[in-house]
Enzyme design. Structure first.
Site, PDB file in Angstrom:
ATOM      1  N   CYS A   1       3.905  -4.052   6.198  1.00  0.00           N
ATOM      2  CA  CYS A   1       3.562  -5.399   6.662  1.00  0.00           C
ATOM      3  C   CYS A   1       4.769  -6.325   6.820  1.00  0.00           C
ATOM      4  O   CYS A   1       4.690  -7.318   7.550  1.00  0.00           O
ATOM      5  CB  CYS A   1       2.515  -6.016   5.743  1.00  0.00           C
ATOM      6  SG  CYS A   1       2.777  -5.681   4.005  1.00  0.00           S
TER       7      CYS A   1
ATOM      8  N   GLU B   1       9.417  -0.918  -1.205  1.00  0.00           N
ATOM      9  CA  GLU B   1       9.305  -1.779  -0.013  1.00  0.00           C
ATOM     10  C   GLU B   1      10.614  -1.850   0.781  1.00  0.00           C
ATOM     11  O   GLU B   1      10.606  -1.799   2.012  1.00  0.00           O
ATOM     12  CB  GLU B   1       8.898  -3.181  -0.481  1.00  0.00           C
ATOM     13  CG  GLU B   1       8.323  -4.059   0.607  1.00  0.00           C
ATOM     14  CD  GLU B   1       6.845  -3.780   0.873  1.00  0.00           C
ATOM     15  OE1 GLU B   1       6.304  -2.787   0.343  1.00  0.00           O
ATOM     16  OE2 GLU B   1       6.245  -4.569   1.609  1.00  0.00           O
TER      17      GLU B   1
ATOM     18  N   LYS C   1      11.176   1.250   2.775  1.00  0.00           N
ATOM     19  CA  LYS C   1      10.253   1.338   3.920  1.00  0.00           C
ATOM     20  C   LYS C   1      10.728   0.435   5.052  1.00  0.00           C
ATOM     21  O   LYS C   1      10.754   0.835   6.222  1.00  0.00           O
ATOM     22  CB  LYS C   1       8.840   0.909   3.497  1.00  0.00           C
ATOM     23  CG  LYS C   1       8.088   1.980   2.722  1.00  0.00           C
ATOM     24  CD  LYS C   1       6.657   1.542   2.490  1.00  0.00           C
ATOM     25  CE  LYS C   1       6.361   1.381   1.032  1.00  0.00           C
ATOM     26  NZ  LYS C   1       5.085   0.774   0.710  1.00  0.00           N
TER      27      LYS C   1
ATOM     28  N   HIS D   1       3.825 -13.093   5.182  1.00  0.00           N
ATOM     29  CA  HIS D   1       5.157 -12.730   4.680  1.00  0.00           C
ATOM     30  C   HIS D   1       6.203 -13.494   5.496  1.00  0.00           C
ATOM     31  O   HIS D   1       6.303 -13.331   6.720  1.00  0.00           O
ATOM     32  CB  HIS D   1       5.404 -11.221   4.835  1.00  0.00           C
ATOM     33  CG  HIS D   1       4.546 -10.366   3.949  1.00  0.00           C
ATOM     34  ND1 HIS D   1       3.771 -10.865   2.916  1.00  0.00           N
ATOM     35  CD2 HIS D   1       4.357  -9.017   3.932  1.00  0.00           C
ATOM     36  CE1 HIS D   1       3.132  -9.867   2.320  1.00  0.00           C
ATOM     37  NE2 HIS D   1       3.470  -8.733   2.914  1.00  0.00           N
TER      38      HIS D   1
ATOM     39  N   THR E   1      -2.066  -9.216   6.210  1.00  0.00           N
ATOM     40  CA  THR E   1      -3.281  -8.390   6.269  1.00  0.00           C
ATOM     41  C   THR E   1      -3.871  -8.332   7.686  1.00  0.00           C
ATOM     42  O   THR E   1      -4.724  -7.495   7.962  1.00  0.00           O
ATOM     43  CB  THR E   1      -4.369  -8.857   5.270  1.00  0.00           C
ATOM     44  OG1 THR E   1      -4.719 -10.212   5.561  1.00  0.00           O
ATOM     45  CG2 THR E   1      -3.892  -8.729   3.839  1.00  0.00           C
TER      46      THR E   1
HETATM   47  P1  NAP Z   1      -6.820  -2.491  -2.006  1.00  0.00           P
HETATM   48  O1  NAP Z   1      -7.265  -3.908  -1.870  1.00  0.00           O
HETATM   49  O2  NAP Z   1      -6.417  -1.993  -3.328  1.00  0.00           O
HETATM   50  O3  NAP Z   1      -7.992  -1.544  -1.423  1.00  0.00           O
HETATM   51  C1  NAP Z   1      -7.972  -0.145  -1.543  1.00  0.00           C
HETATM   52  C2  NAP Z   1      -9.227   0.464  -0.963  1.00  0.00           C
HETATM   53  O4  NAP Z   1      -9.165   1.895  -1.107  1.00  0.00           O
HETATM   54  C3  NAP Z   1     -10.521   0.036  -1.623  1.00  0.00           C
HETATM   55  O5  NAP Z   1     -11.541  -0.036  -0.665  1.00  0.00           O
HETATM   56  C4  NAP Z   1     -10.817   1.170  -2.593  1.00  0.00           C
HETATM   57  O6  NAP Z   1     -12.195   1.332  -2.802  1.00  0.00           O
HETATM   58  C5  NAP Z   1     -10.327   2.360  -1.798  1.00  0.00           C
HETATM   59  N1  NAP Z   1     -10.005   3.491  -2.673  1.00  0.00           N
HETATM   60  C6  NAP Z   1      -9.264   3.479  -3.816  1.00  0.00           C
HETATM   61  N2  NAP Z   1      -9.195   4.726  -4.350  1.00  0.00           N
HETATM   62  C7  NAP Z   1      -9.903   5.530  -3.515  1.00  0.00           C
HETATM   63  C8  NAP Z   1     -10.219   6.932  -3.527  1.00  0.00           C
HETATM   64  N3  NAP Z   1      -9.791   7.749  -4.501  1.00  0.00           N
HETATM   65  N4  NAP Z   1     -10.978   7.423  -2.518  1.00  0.00           N
HETATM   66  C9  NAP Z   1     -11.423   6.617  -1.534  1.00  0.00           C
HETATM   67  N5  NAP Z   1     -11.175   5.281  -1.493  1.00  0.00           N
HETATM   68  C10 NAP Z   1     -10.415   4.750  -2.460  1.00  0.00           C
HETATM   69  O7  NAP Z   1      -5.575  -2.200  -1.033  1.00  0.00           O
HETATM   70  P2  NAP Z   1      -5.161  -2.920   0.353  1.00  0.00           P
HETATM   71  O8  NAP Z   1      -4.220  -4.025   0.108  1.00  0.00           O
HETATM   72  O9  NAP Z   1      -6.397  -3.163   1.139  1.00  0.00           O
HETATM   73  O10 NAP Z   1      -4.275  -1.783   1.029  1.00  0.00           O
HETATM   74  C11 NAP Z   1      -4.831  -0.649   1.674  1.00  0.00           C
HETATM   75  C12 NAP Z   1      -3.737   0.151   2.332  1.00  0.00           C
HETATM   76  O11 NAP Z   1      -3.106  -0.645   3.328  1.00  0.00           O
HETATM   77  C13 NAP Z   1      -2.616   0.610   1.376  1.00  0.00           C
HETATM   78  O12 NAP Z   1      -2.145   1.858   1.756  1.00  0.00           O
HETATM   79  C14 NAP Z   1      -1.554  -0.462   1.572  1.00  0.00           C
HETATM   80  O13 NAP Z   1      -0.257  -0.023   1.263  1.00  0.00           O
HETATM   81  C15 NAP Z   1      -1.702  -0.732   3.070  1.00  0.00           C
HETATM   82  N6  NAP Z   1      -1.267  -2.041   3.533  1.00  0.00           N
HETATM   83  C16 NAP Z   1      -1.643  -3.163   2.891  1.00  0.00           C
HETATM   84  C17 NAP Z   1      -1.229  -4.393   3.378  1.00  0.00           C
HETATM   85  C18 NAP Z   1      -1.599  -5.671   2.699  1.00  0.00           C
HETATM   86  O14 NAP Z   1      -1.066  -6.722   3.122  1.00  0.00           O
HETATM   87  N7  NAP Z   1      -2.477  -5.687   1.705  1.00  0.00           N
HETATM   88  C19 NAP Z   1      -0.464  -4.465   4.519  1.00  0.00           C
HETATM   89  C20 NAP Z   1      -0.093  -3.282   5.177  1.00  0.00           C
HETATM   90  C21 NAP Z   1      -0.511  -2.082   4.669  1.00  0.00           C
HETATM   91  P3  NAP Z   1     -12.969   1.236  -4.208  1.00  0.00           P
HETATM   92  O15 NAP Z   1     -13.773  -0.019  -4.139  1.00  0.00           O
HETATM   93  O16 NAP Z   1     -13.826   2.435  -4.179  1.00  0.00           O
HETATM   94  O17 NAP Z   1     -11.947   1.265  -5.300  1.00  0.00           O
END
Ligand code: NAP
Length: 360
Positions: A156, A209, A212, A250, A336
């Site tokens: 991001c 980070e 990356k 960011h 996001t």
């Molecule tokens: P998050 O809020 O922690 O959400 C993670 C999601 O994955 C939840 O829906 C969780 O569901 C699910 N999950 C966790 N363990 C799992 C498993 N074993 N099997 C299937 N589902 C599972 O994370 P996020 O910030 O949304 O980030 C998601 C991805 O996007 C990550 O790879 C992150 O690096 C990337 N990303 C994030 C951002 C950002 O700004 N946040 C930006 C770019 C990229 P449960 O409810 O079941 O736990």
């Protein structure tokens, strides 16, 4: 450009309960080409309705009624019959294998996770920056024997940086970039950091980070060459990443060394005149202006500017000479939206418009 002449493509969100997953749900409401038909997350939800499985966390909106009663199923292809496209918001700990299983099952995967970003046959795609990298999909499918495919979007922080650099690279060449980020807490997912650790604080470390940012920027600004694969841009990137107590957006302070001399007016003109493929095609999620330059001395600001272009524009400002490199400036991107869910949806729109979703 492709228009809505056919039935919408059935799509699902993996990781639908998380920060990025909720952004996907929000952005896919009423999408002209994609119909959100299923939600998946970890096995713990066992098919319970989305409204029971999680709380809605996006500000200024309610959980869409269309998804409240959808069951939250496991992230397995057989649990999502009929789905042709998945948007993955899975954590890196599990995303790798799950995304591959979907591609093997003939599904197009648009991922936010880090796992496949640097693979030699996976596009790390920002349609405004490297739309031509999409050509790697044919190679990936052949190489891996997959009827589906995986496309990732960037970290991001790397996203707004690459958007800012691409027009400079095209017009003047870019040799070096030194960058300090001030990254929002939502970048760490939900619930993310304990409030005691981040309130009244700046944390000068975000695991993995900086690496990356440095490697992904070089890949995105590099080229895809048939028979040779991805060739990195000859560009040195040095990043300091910090976490600050903003919620979304960011902010990044960059110094760049250009190959050719340019005046500030020329640089601003190149940014403001930038009209890459998504804007030319009029893709549904493309902001009118990919890059917005603010002339006020104290902009962009996180709270004021992160929602520009519905969170899809990168907002620039404070261009001035740098006594060490050529110029320094500030760039802001919504993490996001532009840096995650919105970026993935735009990637899928580019694939749709270019016919990559027709044979799934
Ligand atoms: P998050 O809020 O922690 O959400 C993670 C999601 O994955 C939840 O829906 C969780 O569901 C699910 N999950 C966790 N363990 C799992 C498993 N074993 N099997 C299937 N589902 C599972 O994370 P996020 O910030 O949304 O980030 C998601 C991805 O996007 C990550 O790879 C992150 O690096 C990337 N990303 C994030 C951002 C950002 O700004 N946040 C930006 C770019 C990229 P449960 O409810 O079941 O736990």
């Amino acid at each position: 450009m492709a228009t809505q002449t056919h039935k919408r493509i059935p799509v699902a969100v993996l990781g639908a309960t998380g920060m990025v997953g909720q952004r996907f749900i929000d952005l896919l409401q009423g999408h002209p080409w994609f119909e959100l038909v299923a939600l998946a997350a970890s096995e713990q939800h066992g098919g319970r309705a989305y409204s029971e499985a999680t709380r809605w966390r996006l500000p200024n909106s309610e959980m869409p009624t269309e998804v409240a009663s959808l069951p939250v199923v496991a992230c397995r292809p057989e649990a999502l019959p009929g789905v042709k496209v998945v948007f993955s918001a899975l954590p890196g700990e599990v995303a790798g294998d799950i995304e591959e299983a979907f591609a093997r099952a003939g599904v197009a995967v648009f991922s936010n996770a880090k796992n496949h970003r640097m693979a030699s046959d996976v596009p790390l795609l920002i349609p405004e920056v490297n739309a031509d990298h999409i050509a790697a999909i044919a190679f990936q499918r052949k190489e891996r024997g997959w009827p589906g495919f995986i496309i990732t979007n960037a970290n991001c922080s790397a996203t707004p940086l690459a958007m800012a650099l691409k027009p400079l690279q095209d017009a003047f060449g870019v040799r070096k970039v030194l960058l300090t980020t001030l990254q929002a807490i939502s970048g760490a997912g939900y619930p993310g950091l304990p409030s005691y650790d981040i309130l009244d604080n700046v944390i000068p470390y975000i695991g993995g980070e900086e690496e990356k940012l440095e490697s992904e920027t070089r890949k995105m600004l590099g080229s895809w060459q048939e028979g040779q694969g991805f060739v990195d841009a000859p560009l040195a990137v040095s990043a300091h990443c910090t976490r600050v107590s903003t919620r979304e957006g960011h902010l990044e302070c960059a110094s760049v060394e250009l190959e050719r001399e340019a005046s500030p007016e020329e640089i601003i003109a190149v940014w403001e005149g930038y009209r890459p493929l998504p804007q030319q095609l009029g893709l549904p999620s493309a902001p009118e202006q990919a890059l917005i330059y603010r002339r006020e001395v104290d902009r962009p600001q996180t709270v004021r500017d992160r929602d520009a272009g519905k969170g899809m524009s990168a907002v620039l400002g404070r261009l001035r000479p740098c006594p060490i490199f050529s110029y320094k400036f500030v760039v802001l991107g919504h993490n996001t939206i532009r840096g995650a869910a919105g970026g993935s949806v735009l990637n899928a729109e580019l694939c749709y418009a270019q016919g990559f979703l027709t044979d799934l």
